[in-house]
Design a protein around this motif. Sequence first.
Motif, PDB file in Angstrom:
ATOM      1  N   SER A 218       0.897  27.356   5.447  1.00 51.11           N
ATOM      2  CA  SER A 218       0.299  26.482   4.455  1.00 51.11           C
ATOM      3  C   SER A 218       0.713  25.041   4.727  1.00 51.11           C
ATOM      4  N   ALA A 219       0.055  24.108   4.057  1.00 55.63           N
ATOM      5  CA  ALA A 219       0.378  22.694   4.186  1.00 55.63           C
ATOM      6  C   ALA A 219       0.190  22.036   2.826  1.00 55.63           C
ATOM      7  N   VAL A 220       1.044  21.051   2.542  1.00 54.49           N
ATOM      8  CA  VAL A 220       0.996  20.332   1.271  1.00 54.49           C
ATOM      9  C   VAL A 220       0.808  18.848   1.557  1.00 54.49           C
ATOM     10  N   GLY A 221      -0.072  18.208   0.807  1.00 52.13           N
ATOM     11  CA  GLY A 221      -0.309  16.786   0.998  1.00 52.13           C
ATOM     12  C   GLY A 221      -0.672  16.103  -0.305  1.00 52.13           C
ATOM     13  N   ASP A 222      -0.892  14.803  -0.221  1.00 53.24           N
ATOM     14  CA  ASP A 222      -1.322  14.032  -1.380  1.00 53.24           C
ATOM     15  C   ASP A 222      -2.835  14.074  -1.558  1.00 53.24           C
ATOM     16  N   VAL A 223      -3.554  14.149  -0.428  1.00 56.18           N
ATOM     17  CA  VAL A 223      -5.018  14.137  -0.437  1.00 56.18           C
ATOM     18  C   VAL A 223      -5.520  15.101   0.622  1.00 56.18           C
ATOM     19  N   LEU A 224      -6.637  15.767   0.321  1.00 55.28           N
ATOM     20  CA  LEU A 224      -7.291  16.676   1.269  1.00 55.28           C
ATOM     21  C   LEU A 224      -8.700  16.165   1.551  1.00 55.28           C
ATOM     22  N   ILE A 225      -9.066  16.107   2.840  1.00 59.52           N
ATOM     23  CA  ILE A 225     -10.414  15.693   3.241  1.00 59.52           C
ATOM     24  C   ILE A 225     -11.071  16.841   4.004  1.00 59.52           C
ATOM     25  N   GLY A 226     -12.177  17.332   3.478  1.00 62.48           N
ATOM     26  CA  GLY A 226     -12.923  18.397   4.139  1.00 62.48           C
ATOM     27  C   GLY A 226     -13.931  17.813   5.105  1.00 62.48           C
ATOM     28  N   ALA A 227     -13.641  17.952   6.397  1.00 62.93           N
ATOM     29  CA  ALA A 227     -14.555  17.495   7.450  1.00 62.93           C
ATOM     30  C   ALA A 227     -14.908  18.692   8.319  1.00 62.93           C
ATOM     31  N   ASP A 228     -15.109  19.825   7.678  1.00 65.55           N
ATOM     32  CA  ASP A 228     -15.262  21.099   8.389  1.00 65.55           C
ATOM     33  C   ASP A 228     -16.698  21.590   8.472  1.00 65.55           C
ATOM     34  N   GLY A 229     -17.644  20.655   8.517  1.00 68.32           N
ATOM     35  CA  GLY A 229     -19.003  20.996   8.908  1.00 68.32           C
ATOM     36  C   GLY A 229     -19.858  21.655   7.843  1.00 68.32           C
ATOM     37  N   GLN A 230     -21.047  22.069   8.267  1.00 72.93           N
ATOM     38  CA  GLN A 230     -22.066  22.563   7.343  1.00 72.93           C
ATOM     39  C   GLN A 230     -21.647  23.833   6.623  1.00 72.93           C
ATOM     40  N   ARG A 231     -20.728  24.611   7.196  1.00 71.61           N
ATOM     41  CA  ARG A 231     -20.226  25.827   6.541  1.00 71.61           C
ATOM     42  C   ARG A 231     -18.847  25.572   5.938  1.00 71.61           C
ATOM     43  N   SER A 232     -18.651  24.404   5.432  1.00 76.64           N
ATOM     44  CA  SER A 232     -17.358  23.939   4.957  1.00 76.64           C
ATOM     45  C   SER A 232     -16.673  24.893   3.984  1.00 76.64           C
ATOM     46  N   VAL A 233     -15.472  25.332   4.358  1.00 75.99           N
ATOM     47  CA  VAL A 233     -14.647  26.136   3.463  1.00 75.99           C
ATOM     48  C   VAL A 233     -14.116  25.266   2.331  1.00 75.99           C
ATOM     49  N   VAL A 234     -13.780  24.020   2.647  1.00 76.59           N
ATOM     50  CA  VAL A 234     -13.271  23.124   1.608  1.00 76.59           C
ATOM     51  C   VAL A 234     -14.338  22.917   0.536  1.00 76.59           C
ATOM     52  N   ARG A 235     -15.584  22.684   0.932  1.00 80.84           N
ATOM     53  CA  ARG A 235     -16.667  22.504  -0.042  1.00 80.84           C
ATOM     54  C   ARG A 235     -16.805  23.748  -0.913  1.00 80.84           C
ATOM     55  N   GLN A 236     -16.800  24.907  -0.301  1.00 79.36           N
ATOM     56  CA  GLN A 236     -16.958  26.148  -1.051  1.00 79.36           C
ATOM     57  C   GLN A 236     -15.800  26.342  -2.028  1.00 79.36           C
ATOM     58  N   GLN A 237     -14.584  26.036  -1.575  1.00 75.75           N
ATOM     59  CA  GLN A 237     -13.401  26.211  -2.407  1.00 75.75           C
ATOM     60  C   GLN A 237     -13.363  25.228  -3.572  1.00 75.75           C
TER      61      GLN A 237
ATOM     62  N   MET B 286       0.836  -1.197   0.000  1.00 72.35           N
ATOM     63  CA  MET B 286       0.000   0.000   0.000  1.00 72.35           C
ATOM     64  C   MET B 286       0.869   1.243   0.000  1.00 72.35           C
ATOM     65  N   GLU B 287       0.536   2.179  -0.865  1.00 73.01           N
ATOM     66  CA  GLU B 287       1.257   3.442  -0.925  1.00 73.01           C
ATOM     67  C   GLU B 287       0.864   4.331   0.252  1.00 73.01           C
ATOM     68  N   THR B 288       1.871   4.804   0.989  1.00 74.18           N
ATOM     69  CA  THR B 288       1.596   5.712   2.099  1.00 74.18           C
ATOM     70  C   THR B 288       1.378   7.117   1.562  1.00 74.18           C
ATOM     71  N   MET B 289       0.308   7.757   2.003  1.00 76.98           N
ATOM     72  CA  MET B 289      -0.006   9.103   1.553  1.00 76.98           C
ATOM     73  C   MET B 289       0.011  10.079   2.719  1.00 76.98           C
ATOM     74  N   ARG B 290       0.318  11.314   2.393  1.00 77.92           N
ATOM     75  CA  ARG B 290       0.173  12.387   3.382  1.00 77.92           C
ATOM     76  C   ARG B 290      -1.218  12.981   3.192  1.00 77.92           C
ATOM     77  N   VAL B 291      -2.053  12.848   4.223  1.00 79.20           N
ATOM     78  CA  VAL B 291      -3.455  13.264   4.140  1.00 79.20           C
ATOM     79  C   VAL B 291      -3.685  14.461   5.044  1.00 79.20           C
ATOM     80  N   LEU B 292      -4.256  15.513   4.482  1.00 81.22           N
ATOM     81  CA  LEU B 292      -4.614  16.709   5.234  1.00 81.22           C
ATOM     82  C   LEU B 292      -6.111  16.655   5.526  1.00 81.22           C
ATOM     83  N   VAL B 293      -6.471  16.766   6.791  1.00 81.27           N
ATOM     84  CA  VAL B 293      -7.876  16.740   7.198  1.00 81.27           C
ATOM     85  C   VAL B 293      -8.224  18.103   7.780  1.00 81.27           C
ATOM     86  N   ILE B 294      -9.235  18.745   7.251  1.00 78.57           N
ATOM     87  CA  ILE B 294      -9.676  20.043   7.759  1.00 78.57           C
ATOM     88  C   ILE B 294     -10.889  19.825   8.651  1.00 78.57           C
ATOM     89  N   GLY B 295     -10.739  20.133   9.938  1.00 78.94           N
ATOM     90  CA  GLY B 295     -11.824  19.988  10.899  1.00 78.94           C
ATOM     91  C   GLY B 295     -11.568  18.873  11.888  1.00 78.94           C
TER      92      GLY B 295
END
Length: 386
Positions: free
Chosen positions: A144-163, A1-10
């Motif tokens: 700032s932060a750099v990763g392989d994957v970004l997961i937006g778990a920042d709720g109903q007013r999600s900035v990630v969703r908007q972006q 399995m390839e190890t990834m750097r995952v950024l989670v917001i929230g």
Amino acid sequence: METMRVLVIGAGVGGLAIANGLLGKGHDVQVYEHHDALRTSGAGITVWSNGTAALRELGVDITDRGHQLDSLRSLTESGRLLWEADLDEVTERLGSPTVQIPRRELIAEMAAALPPGALQFGRRCVSVSEHPDHVRVEFADGSSAVGDVLIGADGQRSVVRQQVLGGDPAKPTGWASWQGLTRSDLPVATGRQTLNIAGRNAHCGLIPTGDGLLHWWFDMPWKEGDRVHTVAELREMFRGWPGPVVALLASVTDDDLGFFPHIRHKVPHIWGGPRSTLLGDAVHAMPPAVAQAANQTLEDAWLLTQYMADADGSPAERLRAYEFERRPRVLKVSRTAALTSAQRRTPIQRIARFPGWLATHSQVVSLRSGSNVLRSLSPKPRLRVA
């Protein structure tokens, strides 16, 4: 399995759940929370069989930490019995219990399972940019932060969703909850039975949460611009309801009272970009009518963990496969919650069918002739791209 750097917001329920799951699969995970500490607001959370099963597979077992519920009783506002359900039977049939736990304790339990340095506070996401070989997040403090994957778990007013997706924010449903989590001398607070009471224009619930704590809620029609009721007004509005309701309202104050409007998100077909996706309220915020919002978030985290653990496929293929698999189930639950709320039915009104309903709508549990049910997590789901 390839190890990834995952950024989670929230660092709410979803963010901490997916962090535990992905760390358990060997990925490098960083969780960024815009508050300066864990958010301990909120009352109790009912973690149904699908939620406790998902949590256990993610490496967090709350069976002993929470307060296990063994029955559910529903009354009319005049005190007439509507139905009563044996949750022990549900536990036996679905293979995992129903547990009531304060939100703050669930958050603390999941956070404590993370390694030092995995959580970073005071980091408010303001911008997301995706590139062929990485994703970049900019924070309000200039870092700032750099990763392989970004997961937006920042709720109903999600900035990630908007972006990432743009689009309309969650919309109000026309209902709201007044709720709290308080110590109580009422007998219901020391038992293991949830009490739901259904009126023509309002609903009420009393849920024992362990250690003498009682989670209580009052659901009523409400629209933006209306005034928020006080405890004194609730006492008047619920005068004549069954005894525990009157006694509860006599014992609490406005300082105990929390308020939140019910909202619902349109669930999009695609939840992210080439290196991003969403989970929980960021993608499918729903009214609490079927008590599944947190449980569906935990299922998101469980399924996404399975796809991210697969050795095959690019990040985009894995993320789209997770969304393709998850969307039909969560869309059905969201629609049921909205319909139940709009029709002013009691939550989980047809409880006799609840095990089957839960198994049909859940990717974590399945119903097999009334026995066993935690679906095997191996082999992993087949990758599919919408």
